[in-house]
Write a protein that holds these residues in place. Structure first.
Motif, short mmCIF file in Angstrom:
data_model
loop_
_atom_site.label_atom_id
_atom_site.label_comp_id
_atom_site.label_asym_id
_atom_site.label_seq_id
_atom_site.Cartn_x
_atom_site.Cartn_y
_atom_site.Cartn_z
N GLY A 115 -6.78 -7.61 -7.80
CA GLY A 115 -6.53 -6.19 -7.54
C GLY A 115 -6.14 -5.88 -6.11
O GLY A 115 -6.63 -4.93 -5.51
N LYS A 116 -5.26 -6.70 -5.55
CA LYS A 116 -4.82 -6.49 -4.16
C LYS A 116 -3.31 -6.48 -4.07
O LYS A 116 -2.61 -6.77 -5.03
N ILE A 117 -2.82 -6.16 -2.87
CA ILE A 117 -1.41 -6.32 -2.55
C ILE A 117 -1.31 -7.40 -1.50
O ILE A 117 -2.30 -7.67 -0.81
N PRO A 118 -0.17 -8.07 -1.31
CA PRO A 118 1.07 -7.85 -2.03
C PRO A 118 1.16 -8.76 -3.26
O PRO A 118 0.45 -9.74 -3.38
N PRO A 175 -4.14 1.49 5.44
CA PRO A 175 -5.21 2.00 6.32
C PRO A 175 -4.84 1.93 7.80
O PRO A 175 -5.36 2.68 8.61
N ASP A 176 -3.93 1.03 8.17
CA ASP A 176 -3.56 0.92 9.59
C ASP A 176 -2.43 1.88 9.98
O ASP A 176 -1.94 1.85 11.11
N LEU A 180 -0.18 -4.47 9.89
CA LEU A 180 -1.23 -5.47 9.73
C LEU A 180 -1.52 -5.79 8.27
O LEU A 180 -2.09 -6.84 7.97
N ALA A 181 -1.14 -4.91 7.36
CA ALA A 181 -1.36 -5.20 5.94
C ALA A 181 -0.43 -6.35 5.54
O ALA A 181 0.62 -6.57 6.14
N ARG A 182 -0.84 -7.09 4.51
CA ARG A 182 -0.18 -8.38 4.27
C ARG A 182 1.20 -8.29 3.62
O ARG A 182 1.90 -9.29 3.53
N MET A 223 -4.37 -0.21 -7.87
CA MET A 223 -4.55 -1.66 -7.69
C MET A 223 -5.62 -2.24 -8.61
O MET A 223 -5.64 -3.43 -8.87
N LYS A 224 -6.55 -1.37 -9.01
CA LYS A 224 -7.65 -1.85 -9.85
C LYS A 224 -7.40 -1.57 -11.33
O LYS A 224 -8.25 -1.83 -12.18
N GLU A 262 -1.03 -13.85 -3.58
CA GLU A 262 -1.44 -14.67 -2.42
C GLU A 262 -0.22 -14.89 -1.51
O GLU A 262 0.76 -15.55 -1.88
N THR A 263 -0.33 -14.39 -0.30
CA THR A 263 0.81 -14.48 0.61
C THR A 263 1.18 -15.92 0.96
O THR A 263 2.35 -16.21 1.20
N PHE A 317 -4.86 2.65 -3.87
CA PHE A 317 -6.06 1.81 -4.02
C PHE A 317 -6.55 1.87 -5.47
O PHE A 317 -6.98 0.86 -6.02
N ARG A 325 -3.61 -9.47 13.70
CA ARG A 325 -4.79 -8.72 13.23
C ARG A 325 -5.83 -8.56 14.35
O ARG A 325 -6.71 -7.72 14.29
N PHE A 343 0.84 -1.20 0.00
CA PHE A 343 0.00 0.00 0.00
C PHE A 343 0.88 1.25 0.00
O PHE A 343 1.83 1.35 0.78
N1 GTB Z 1 -5.57 -13.68 0.42
C1 GTB Z 1 -4.77 -12.57 -0.02
C2 GTB Z 1 -3.33 -12.76 0.45
O1 GTB Z 1 -3.10 -13.43 1.46
O2 GTB Z 1 -2.41 -12.27 -0.24
C3 GTB Z 1 -5.41 -11.30 0.52
C4 GTB Z 1 -4.76 -10.04 -0.01
C5 GTB Z 1 -5.46 -8.80 0.55
O3 GTB Z 1 -6.59 -8.87 1.08
N2 GTB Z 1 -4.79 -7.65 0.44
C6 GTB Z 1 -5.35 -6.43 0.96
C7 GTB Z 1 -5.69 -5.48 -0.19
O4 GTB Z 1 -4.95 -5.37 -1.14
C8 GTB Z 1 -4.30 -5.75 1.81
S1 GTB Z 1 -3.95 -6.65 3.28
N3 GTB Z 1 -6.81 -4.76 -0.10
C9 GTB Z 1 -7.14 -3.76 -1.04
C10 GTB Z 1 -8.42 -4.01 -1.75
O5 GTB Z 1 -9.01 -5.09 -1.58
O6 GTB Z 1 -8.83 -3.11 -2.51
C11 GTB Z 1 -5.53 -6.49 4.15
C12 GTB Z 1 -5.49 -5.46 5.22
C13 GTB Z 1 -5.86 -4.16 4.95
C14 GTB Z 1 -5.85 -3.23 5.96
C15 GTB Z 1 -5.47 -3.61 7.23
N4 GTB Z 1 -5.47 -2.65 8.29
O7 GTB Z 1 -5.61 -1.45 8.04
O8 GTB Z 1 -5.38 -3.05 9.45
C16 GTB Z 1 -5.08 -4.89 7.48
C17 GTB Z 1 -5.09 -5.83 6.46
#
Ligand code: GTB
Length: 214
Positions: free
Chosen positions: A57-60, A12-13, A18-20, A45-46, A71-72, A42, A173, A8
């Protein structure tokens, strides 16, 4: 070959780790592999360029030469299989450590995410107050069983492994909810993970990104 992960641009944290991306950074630090980070918003990502790397559309994500992973679970298994330090050599012990990675992702993480989502996204719903205790109890069940299995041990299967790394990050988390403290042995297990120098380096690196000015 250079390893590049995505994270990211602003988590958001705000840098609580906590983000992956933090669990992937931690795995790379444990095995001593340098890596680069590409920060994504954000919106980015899309976009098609990121969706090519991560279809959801996610990280990492993880790039190394021609290889692109998302996928982590898959990323950390790849790191652990290609560099010594996160999986035992003995075949059965290795399989057990990998089993704990799956347990973290498939058994422990889903109710924790459900609780986080219930608090974050549903607190304004009229039924939220009634539902929340039920969701929290679904977290307590596996935590009680995990705590019973861990017992007095430091780690789940002998030496620290990728299974512990994944489990500790999944449990972290829960910190904002206070629920982890209901299980002192699991809170101590998480603290042992956080005390590892590799974790500290990973945490500091993501914190630096999230506290940058501008
Ligand atoms: N199953 C996938 C993996 O393990 O890699 C899940 C990946 C995932 O959910 N990534 C999240 C993401 O990209 C970030 S980590 N989200 C953006 C979206 O969906 O648009 C999840 C996360 C986000 C925020 C907090 N936090 O603020 O505490 C914690 C974890």
């Amino acid at each position: 070959m250079t390893i590049t992960i995505t994270a990211f641009e602003r988590s958001p944290d705000r840098g609580m780790g906590l983000a992956r991306d933090t669990r992937v950074r931690w795995a790379l630090e444990e095995v001593g592999q340098p890596y680069e980070v590409r920060l994504v918003s954000f919106a980015a990502m899309k976009e098609p360029a990121h969706l090519k790397l991560h279809p959801f559309g996610k990280i990492p994500t993880y790039e190394e030469g021609d290889l692109v992973l998302f996928e982590t679970g898959s990323i950390i298994l790849h790191i652990a299989e290609h560099h010594p330090g996160l999986l035992p050599n003995d075949a059965n012990a290795r399989a057990r450590a990998i089993t704990w990675m799956f347990a973290a992702l498939n058994t422990v993480e889903p109710p924790i995410l459900e609780l986080a989502n219930a608090k974050l996204l549903e607190s304004d719903k009229p039924w939220s107050k009634e539902r929340l205790p039920l969701v929290a109890d679904r977290v307590r069940g596996p935590l009680k069983q995990l705590s019973a299995r861990l017992g007095e041990a430091d780690w789940l299967e002998g030496a620290f492994s990728a299974g512990d790394l994944m489990m500790v990050h999944v449990l972290q988390r829960l910190k904002p909810s206070g629920l982890l403290n209901e299980f002192p042995s699991l809170a101590a297990y998480v603290a042992r993970g956080e005390a590892r120098p590799a974790y500290k380096r990973a945490f500091a690196a993501q914190l630096e990104v999230n506290t940058r000015k501008g």
